[in-house]
Write a protein that holds these residues in place. Structure first.
Motif, mmCIF file in Angstrom:
data_model
loop_
_atom_site.group_PDB
_atom_site.id
_atom_site.type_symbol
_atom_site.label_atom_id
_atom_site.label_comp_id
_atom_site.label_asym_id
_atom_site.label_seq_id
_atom_site.Cartn_x
_atom_site.Cartn_y
_atom_site.Cartn_z
ATOM 1 N N LEU A 1 5.770 -3.211 -1.337
ATOM 2 C CA LEU A 1 6.265 -3.931 -2.508
ATOM 3 C C LEU A 1 7.668 -4.496 -2.329
ATOM 4 O O LEU A 1 8.045 -5.445 -3.021
ATOM 5 N N ALA B 1 -2.676 6.091 -2.085
ATOM 6 C CA ALA B 1 -1.736 5.066 -1.649
ATOM 7 C C ALA B 1 -1.276 5.287 -0.222
ATOM 8 O O ALA B 1 -0.565 4.436 0.333
ATOM 9 N N VAL C 1 3.825 2.032 -11.165
ATOM 10 C CA VAL C 1 2.831 2.517 -10.217
ATOM 11 C C VAL C 1 2.877 4.037 -10.216
ATOM 12 O O VAL C 1 3.939 4.639 -9.990
ATOM 13 N N LEU D 1 4.015 2.503 -0.555
ATOM 14 C CA LEU D 1 4.168 1.550 -1.651
ATOM 15 C C LEU D 1 5.494 0.818 -1.557
ATOM 16 O O LEU D 1 5.559 -0.395 -1.813
ATOM 17 N N VAL E 1 -0.388 0.488 -12.733
ATOM 18 C CA VAL E 1 -1.212 0.568 -11.522
ATOM 19 C C VAL E 1 -1.253 2.027 -11.090
ATOM 20 O O VAL E 1 -0.205 2.645 -10.872
ATOM 21 N N LEU F 1 -1.446 -6.150 -3.611
ATOM 22 C CA LEU F 1 -0.358 -5.786 -4.518
ATOM 23 C C LEU F 1 0.389 -7.027 -4.984
ATOM 24 O O LEU F 1 0.814 -7.114 -6.146
#
Length: 939
Positions: A341, A499, A371, A337, A397, A516
């Motif tokens: 991101l 994820a 998240v 992630l 999320v 995303l």
């Protein structure tokens, strides 16, 4: 013009009053000034009897001339004199066509254009010439019928620049019809000196025939802003200028919603460049407050870039359900992630491992998106806090995983089935599924679906009537992959896979990053306007909220502007039907800007008009109104006339001068500045016992047990862990310290890897804060061994409904507990130190429950879980502490059931395996790979 001079009058008929000047002269000549007054005392009369001064019978010539000049200047001022510095434009015979560019590029020189148009229309009005007046940005809906110049002047005064480029080609049809009825005698085009696409010039040359064309140009074209980008380092824009513009730099300002300046930068152009960059290197918090970027001094719609939520850099909070995975971050879902991101958002990690403290802490940091990676069940207080945050506009999320498959809270968009779905393998009759095309209306619509992305496991949604509306992405077999639902002003999004790459290779693909990015782009944007009062999605349209005019000022939306569908808003262009501005509601809006990435300013090319076109500059200066000057001269001459009359009447003889004295007083005020002191605050000291226990637990490895408040149970736990500690010291290399009694509500738990918790049916349920501390301990890699001690009274097939078991269920209902299973034959617990098949205690009938590990290979081998692989929870009913309990004299305190020395020995071996498992993790699991490693080394 007046007598060859560039002088005109707005009311020339008043000049006829100049013929009355001889009459005024005659009247002034016969009217003498006021007689002089002299004091008349008797004695004074006798002294000055022979002296006298005559009073004139007529006004002096110079006073008469002064008054005639005053009257002449007053008549000229009333006639409205105006000084014009340029020659008038030739308007020809017949109908005059006056075309005016009124797009946003006319904003800087709009006053000059209006002034030039007024001069032309005034000339046409004096000559009685009809005028066809048309503005290039008004479109084909305006009138193309010749009219009186006075009517055209009224239309001109109501005209203003529009916040979009001029649409000249739209005038061709109307002008052609008008030319067929009445050909123009001359054409005057007040241009903005910019070129636009289209065939307007060639059409105009064909329409007007042989009529001459006069094109005015040379006004300053405003600079523009385009290509707004908000990356990790700065918010940047492109500044563009007209090729004929020689300005070397521009001052660009960033403002917030209240109009306060947040930043100001200088954008410098190279010698021949028409573009340059402006960068605002501000902290993310300040950049997210930017609502408008404008060029200082440029009052034009193109010099403004509006910033909405979709352009703001998001602050994203990340929380993982497996905090222990930080020891091996490359295996953690958070690693995937963060890498996805980081390019377009700012990542915030919780300062506190306790999820009950982490969630409010991240919310206080101002995150806009949270998240959660495989967080199954949140504590009630945390869930309430998170629900309020989402309803106020936050975006949650969530990613699925083993914990989510074991159960979740209600902060999910759809209801989930228990467990998960495995695709592929020996026990599955379906193969791994590919992604289907993203449905229309989904934020992912338009993204290319890569063929190599497959899903091997997922959590399934319960089929309901609202499931299709809440599905943003699905697999080829129609099962949802990403679902979402609005919640108040915010939304909740759920990925039905992990994820990381354990359930799918989606996180390894580029489409994952784009998904995303789309989620962050739509977060907090028009959320309230797209949600009806009953919480169901409403029509996805964005009504006009506040729109820009041609000068870049906000104003109410015109009546002809209609709402824009949110699905096509990202492709909308500024036009008459969709002017630039804000669309949506006060709770959430989107910004439509005028200039796009490929837009530029180009010079107007008149080649298509041929030799009939004459390019002339706009007047160098505006017409100057001389009325104020003449009225000022009249006022000054009136003052001179009054002074002259005063002197002729002997006013100085009656004026006396007197000396006056004045005195000054000075007052001084003294202000006392009070002195204040700050009293120091004394910090509270921690208790000595807590510090001693923390020190001992830090220096030595110690087993710990939970105090229940029942002396009998607590004594048995202390004796049991003392016996296990002694057994560990004798049989292993580990030499633990004395067991520690832990108050689960107050003592620090991070010192211990294993916590033995005997269940007392009479104990109170732990509070929310205590539950949060327990959940944090388990997430950080700690293991809790729950012992109900009642399996002799329970069912031999599983958990019975005994009081202790019911109490355990009450404790676990608020914890994020993963799916459980009895210890399988190939589990690490069966070979952590001793080779075991069962785990008896005082009783031998209860299985030892451990976290369930998923099967991902055809052989059924159990993979190594990310991190050290230790199950956060173990459950038994065999009363381990009673089997381990040894008195001070070295005797066993409680007999086993049945009374069997071998069972007690295996109980100690079970305790050793559990301790080694909690300390060392899954290192023993590598033994299953020894044959493959030896074979590879042999090659």
């Amino acid at each position: 013009m007046f007598a060859g001079l560039p002088l005109t009058f707005t009311a020339p008929w008043i000049l006829a009053a100049l013929a009355l000047l001889p009459v005024i002269w005659w009247l002034l000549r016969l009217t003498p000034p006021r007689p002089r007054e002299i004091q008349f005392p008797p004695t004074r009369l006798l002294l000055d009897i022979d002296q006298h001064e005559e009073t004139p019978q007529r006004s002096p010539w110079w006073l008469t001339l002064l008054r005639l000049l005053l009257a002449a200047l007053l008549i000229i001022a009333l006639a409205g004199p105006i000084w014009r510095s340029s020659e008038p434009v030739a308007t020809g015979d017949g109908v005059l066509w006056l075309l005016v560019d009124n797009g946003w590029t006319s904003a800087s020189g709009w006053d000059a254009q209006v002034s030039a148009a007024e001069q032309i229309l005034n000339t046409a009005s004096q000559d009685g010439q009809p005028v066809l007046f048309a503005a290039t940005a008004e479109g084909p809906g305006q009138s193309f019928v010749p009219e009186a110049a006075a009517s055209a002047l009224e239309r001109l005064r109501a005209l203003e620049p529009r916040p979009y480029p001029p649409r000249r080609s739209e005038l061709s049809i109307g002008l052609r019809k008008s030319a067929q009825e009445t050909p123009p005698g001359a054409v005057v085009w007040l241009s903005d000196n910019t070129h636009t696409n289209g065939a307007f010039l060639s059409d105009l040359a064909q329409i007007i025939g042989a009529a001459p064309v006069t094109v005015m140009s040379g006004l300053d074209t405003p600079m523009g802003l385009k290509d707004l980008t908000n990356d990790a380092e700065a918010l940047s824009l492109k500044v563009i200028r007209h090729p004929d513009q020689k300005v070397g730099a521009a001052t660009v300002r960033a403002l917030d919603l209240k109009g306060l300046v947040l930043g100001e930068v200088q954008a410098t152009f190279d010698a021949d460049a028409t573009e340059t960059e402006a960068r605002f290197e501000l902290p993310t918090e300040l950049r997210n407050d930017i609502a408008r970027v404008e060029i200082s001094g440029e009052a034009a719609a193109g010099a403004v870039q509006l910033v909405d939520d979709s352009w703001r850099r998001r602050t994203v909070g990340l929380i993982s359900g497996q905090s222990g995975d930080l020891d091996q971050p490359l295996l953690s879902p958070v690693y995937y992630l963060e890498r996805a991101l980081a390019p377009f958002s700012d990542i915030r990690r919780p300062r506190d491992a306790d999820i009950a403290e982490a969630v409010p802490g991240l919310i206080d940091q101002g995150i806009s998106v949270l998240v959660l990676a495989d967080v199954g069940r949140l504590p009630d207080t945390t869930a309430d806090t998170l629900r309020d945050w989402v309803q106020n506009g936050g975006t949650l999320v969530r990613f699925a995983g083993p914990r989510t498959a074991g159960g979740s809270d209600d902060l999910i968009p759809v209801r989930l089935r228990a467990g998960d779905r495995s695709l592929g393998g020996s026990l599955s009759w379906k193969q791994p599924q590919h992604l289907a095309a993203f449905p229309e209306g989904s934020p992912f619509s338009g993204l290319k679906v890569p063929e190599e992305v497959t899903v091997t496991r997922q959590v399934l949604a319960e089929p309901t009537s609202e499931l299709p509306e809440r599905t943003w992405a699905m697999l080829e077999d129609g099962t949802p992959l990403v679902t979402a639902a609005p919640m108040g002003a915010g939304s909740v999004v759920l990925f039905h896979v992990t994820a990381d790459s354990t359930w799918s290779n989606l996180p390894l693909s580029g489409v994952f990053l784009n998904m995303l990015r789309r989620i962050l782009a739509v977060s907090n944007v028009a959320a309230a306007s797209e949600t009806a009062e009953d919480g169901q999605p409403s029509q996805s349209v964005l009504p006009p909220l506040r729109l820009l005019d041609g000068f870049g000022r906000f104003g109410p939306p015109p009546v002809e502007v209609t709402p824009v569908n949110s699905t096509v808003f990202r492709d909308a262009l500024a036009s008459r039907r969709t002017p630039p501005g804000l669309y949506g509601t006060e709770d959430g809006f989107r910004a439509l800007n005028l200039l796009q990435r490929d837009d530029s300013l180009e010079t107007l090319d008149l080649t298509a008009l041929g030799e009939r076109a004459e390019a002339v500059p706009y007047p160098a200066s505006d017409p100057f109104d001389l009325r104020s000057l003449f009225f000022t001269l009249v006022f000054l001459l009136m003052i001179v006339d009054a002074i002259a009359v005063f002197l002729l009447a002997g006013g100085l003889a009656r004026v006396g001068l007197r000396n006056r004295t004045a005195s000054l007083a000075i007052l001084v005020a003294l202000a006392a500045i009070p002195l204040t002191g700050i009293a120091p605050q004394n910090a509270q000291a921690q208790s000595t016992s807590s510090e001693l226990q923390a020190l001992e637990s830090t220096l030595d490895t110690r087993l710990a047990y939970v105090l229940t408040g029942n002396p009998e149970i607590d004594d048995a736990s202390a004796a049991g862990l003392s016996g296990l500690t002694q057994f560990l010291a004798e049989r292993t290399a580990l030499e633990p310290g004395p067991p520690a009694a832990v108050d689960i509500a107050r003592d620090e738990l991070a010192f211990y890897s294993l916590l033995y918790w005997p269940i007392d049916p009479a104990m109170d349920k732990p509070g929310d804060q205590t539950i949060a501390r327990i959940d944090t301990f388990m997430r950080n890699g700690g293991t809790i061994l729950f012992d109900t001690r009642d399996h002799i009274n329970a069912s031999t097939t599983g958990f019975g409904s005994t009081p202790a078991t019911l109490k355990l269920r009450e404790i676990l209902e608020d914890l994020d507990v993963p799916p459980l299973e009895p210890v399988p034959q190939d589990h690490v617990l069966t070979k952590a130190f001793y080779l075991l098949e069962t785990f008896p205690g005082r009783y031998a009938t209860s299985p030892l429950w451990v976290e369930s590990l998923e099967e991902t290979t055809t052989r059924g081998d159990r993979p190594v879980r990310a991190g050290d692989g230790v199950s956060p929870i173990l459950i038994t009913g065999n009363d381990f502490a009673a089997a381990w309990a040894i008195s001070d004299s070295g005797e066993f305190v409680y007999p086993t059931v049945p009374n069997n020395p071998i069972q007690r020995d295996y109980a100690f071996r079970s305790g050793v395996n559990i301790v080694m498992y909690s300390l060392t993790g899954n290192y023993k699991a590598d033994q299953v790979h020894i044959p493959a490693l030896l074979e590879r080394l042999g090659q």
